[in-house]
Design a protein around this motif. Structure first.
Motif, mmCIF file in Angstrom:
data_model
loop_
_atom_site.group_PDB
_atom_site.id
_atom_site.type_symbol
_atom_site.label_atom_id
_atom_site.label_comp_id
_atom_site.label_asym_id
_atom_site.label_seq_id
_atom_site.Cartn_x
_atom_site.Cartn_y
_atom_site.Cartn_z
ATOM 1 N N HIS A 69 1.254 5.174 0.629
ATOM 2 C CA HIS A 69 0.608 6.169 1.486
ATOM 3 C C HIS A 69 1.166 7.545 1.170
ATOM 4 O O HIS A 69 2.366 7.775 1.259
ATOM 5 N N VAL A 112 0.848 -1.200 0.000
ATOM 6 C CA VAL A 112 0.000 0.000 0.000
ATOM 7 C C VAL A 112 0.882 1.248 0.000
ATOM 8 O O VAL A 112 1.785 1.383 0.828
ATOM 9 N N GLU A 126 -4.840 12.903 2.950
ATOM 10 C CA GLU A 126 -4.200 11.594 3.057
ATOM 11 C C GLU A 126 -4.787 10.677 1.995
ATOM 12 O O GLU A 126 -5.954 10.778 1.662
ATOM 13 N N GLU A 134 -4.358 6.454 0.492
ATOM 14 C CA GLU A 134 -3.733 5.139 0.466
ATOM 15 C C GLU A 134 -4.237 4.360 -0.739
ATOM 16 O O GLU A 134 -5.442 4.314 -0.984
ATOM 17 N N ASP A 187 -11.930 6.391 2.624
ATOM 18 C CA ASP A 187 -11.513 5.913 3.938
ATOM 19 C C ASP A 187 -12.749 5.435 4.692
ATOM 20 O O ASP A 187 -13.877 5.633 4.252
#
Length: 219
Positions: A23, A21, A75, A77, A136
């Motif tokens: 990030h 993953v 953010e 991912e 998310d």
């Protein structure tokens, strides 16, 4: 007129081995991906536990379109497994290299069924990024069962620019009747990032507005 203060905007580079993953994050501002590639140019990176036969250098495949879904988020991912549209070198263990900057922007997050209100006190709206979906499990999750929150790879980028650009304020309804439904059964939200710019520079792309620096009117 207030003097213009300049703040350097530094680029960040993230390297992630294939299958892991990746990030990206910004302590302040939002993500803007400058480039993203998949391949191998070094035999040392992502080499632990791998046979020498998988260390052959190969040309890179551009995966910027896949990583652009991170634009406008604080953010992000992404699972790199299968992220590249094509394999640039079959049999070689590859890695992803992403270069991005954190840019100052206004942000708005609205849960499904609500209205997003964008407003510029000075200047006009210029949309940076907008997504109706879910990236998310935390945002807009209060009081919701866990099942409709599980899919965090839910994207429906919508061209809000023709709707809101050039306006001092703009109202957007966060619903699948306005946007397409990218993941049926998942509880979605509308995430928007935008700038307030002067009319003289409103039509210029982000790269010309923020090449290396960002000019703030604050002292």
């Amino acid at each position: 007129m207030k003097p213009c203060s300049w703040n350097l905007i530094f680029s960040e580079t993230v390297i992630t081995c294939d299958g892991f993953v990746q990030h990206l994050s910004c302590d302040s501002g939002v993500i803007h991906v400058q480039s993203a590639t998949c391949g191998r140019t070094s035999s040392q990176i992502c080499s632990v536990g791998r046979p020498q036969s998988e260390m052959t250098e190969c040309s890179f495949s551009n995966v910027s379109l896949s990583l652009n879904r991170c634009n406008g988020q604080r953010e992000c991912e992404l699972n790199t497994q299968g992220l590249a549209p094509q394999d640039p070198c079959y049999g070689t263990y590859k890695y992803y290299t992403t270069i991005y900057i954190c840019i100052p922007a206004e942000t708005s997050v609205t849960c499904h069924g609500g209205y997003s209100y964008l407003k510029c006190e000075n200047g006009k709206i210029q949309i940076n990024a907008a997504n109706y979906g879910r990236t998310d499990k935390i945002t807009c999750s209060e009081g919701r069962p866990s099942e409709p929150l599980q899919n965090t790879n839910c994207y429906s980028p919508n061209a809000l620019a023709p709707v809101c650009n050039g306006l001092e304020s703009c109202e957007v309804f966060a619903t699948h009747t306005v946007f397409t439904d990218p993941c049926v059964g998942i509880y979605k939200y509308l995430a928007i990032s935008y700038f307030c710019v002067q009319p003289a520079v409103r039509e210029y792309p982000l790269t010309s507005l923020l090449p290396l620096h960002f000019c703030s009117t604050s002292v």
